[in-house]
Design a protein around this motif. Structure first.
Motif, PDB file in Angstrom:
ATOM      1  N   LEU A 114      41.292  35.709  44.897  1.00 37.38           N
ATOM      2  CA  LEU A 114      41.417  37.165  45.126  1.00 37.38           C
ATOM      3  C   LEU A 114      41.603  37.850  43.868  1.00 37.38           C
ATOM      4  O   LEU A 114      40.941  38.918  43.296  1.00 37.38           O
ATOM      5  N   ARG A 118      35.813  40.466  39.538  1.00 37.15           N
ATOM      6  CA  ARG A 118      34.616  40.553  40.398  1.00 37.15           C
ATOM      7  C   ARG A 118      33.467  39.955  39.828  1.00 37.15           C
ATOM      8  O   ARG A 118      33.311  39.795  38.657  1.00 37.15           O
ATOM      9  N   ASP A 139      32.547  40.283  47.382  1.00 38.05           N
ATOM     10  CA  ASP A 139      33.516  40.884  46.544  1.00 38.05           C
ATOM     11  C   ASP A 139      34.135  42.006  47.242  1.00 38.05           C
ATOM     12  O   ASP A 139      35.192  42.213  47.463  1.00 38.05           O
ATOM     13  N   CYS A 142      36.542  40.652  49.801  1.00 38.85           N
ATOM     14  CA  CYS A 142      37.442  40.210  49.377  1.00 38.85           C
ATOM     15  C   CYS A 142      38.396  41.083  48.738  1.00 38.85           C
ATOM     16  O   CYS A 142      39.781  41.266  48.917  1.00 38.85           O
ATOM     17  N   GLU A 143      38.022  42.311  48.521  1.00 39.23           N
ATOM     18  CA  GLU A 143      38.859  43.453  48.072  1.00 39.23           C
ATOM     19  C   GLU A 143      39.666  44.025  49.303  1.00 39.23           C
ATOM     20  O   GLU A 143      40.849  44.452  49.301  1.00 39.23           O
ATOM     21  N   ARG A 144      38.985  43.969  50.469  1.00 38.02           N
ATOM     22  CA  ARG A 144      39.407  44.419  51.592  1.00 38.02           C
ATOM     23  C   ARG A 144      40.707  43.493  51.971  1.00 38.02           C
ATOM     24  O   ARG A 144      41.729  43.812  52.431  1.00 38.02           O
TER      25      ARG A 144
END
Length: 194
Positions: A114, A118, A139, A142-144
């Motif tokens: 993570l 990006r 992405d 992944c950010e969540r």
């Protein structure tokens, strides 16, 4: 004898069926897997079924088979139950400190991916014209997940399981197998944390 109405379960069916002309999951392997899960949860299997095996399950299609959505929901519940049972077995065998170390190792592996920039979190397909998952959409998920691990997000295992990414090509995509393997780890971690 009246025929079974289209889409209605027979008395022996666990799930509603598709109409005879529609494709659904072949009931036999679905039943076999769910029976194995039930036996695992009762402690009646030498080789327990794992949550990862349930997550990776794929079924042949059959006309008039089980409705996929109903089966998928049951498999999610089975995976949740198996994760809880696996956690209890681990705790009984190794203790809370070992469980915490296990979670930290799993979280570190997930965080390592993570923390990458990006559009660079996963490999690109090896062939330039091959399709893969949209890097931008992966992405976002992944950010969540990163936000959840930092305590500011609410994404759960269910949302990760249900994630669907549009196809993309070239530099705008990630290799599907690598993303899928990572998301399996994320689901495993989120289930352990829930």
């Amino acid at each position: 004898m009246c025929p079974r109405p289209s889409g209605a379960p027979s008395p022996a069916d666990r799930f509603p069926r598709c109409a005879e002309h529609e494709w659904g999951y072949d009931p036999v392997p679905v039943e076999q897997l769910l029976d194995a899960v039930a036996a695992t949860l009762r402690g009646a299997r030498e080789q327990p079924v794992t949550g990862a095996q349930v997550r990776a399950a794929a079924f042949d299609r059959a006309r008039g088979g089980y409705r996929p959505r109903a089966v998928d929901e049951a498999l999610d519940a089975a995976e949740d139950a198996l994760a809880a049972a696996e956690r209890e077995r681990f705790l009984a065998a190794h203790g809370a400190e070992a469980w915490q170390r296990h979670l930290e190792e799993l979280a570190a592996a997930v965080r390592g991916r993570l923390e990458r920039p990006r559009t660079r979190r996963f490999r690109r397909p090896s062939r330039s014209r091959a399709t893969g998952y949209s890097a931008a959409h992966v992405d976002v998920l992944c950010e969540r997940v990163a936000a959840r691990l930092e305590g500011s997000g609410e994404v759960g295992a269910q949302a990760v399981r249900r994630a669907v990414f549009p196809a993309a090509r070239g530099e705008r995509c990630y290799e599907e197998q690598q993303v899928d393997a990572f998301l399996d780890r994320v689901v495993q971690l989120l289930l352990a944390l829930e």
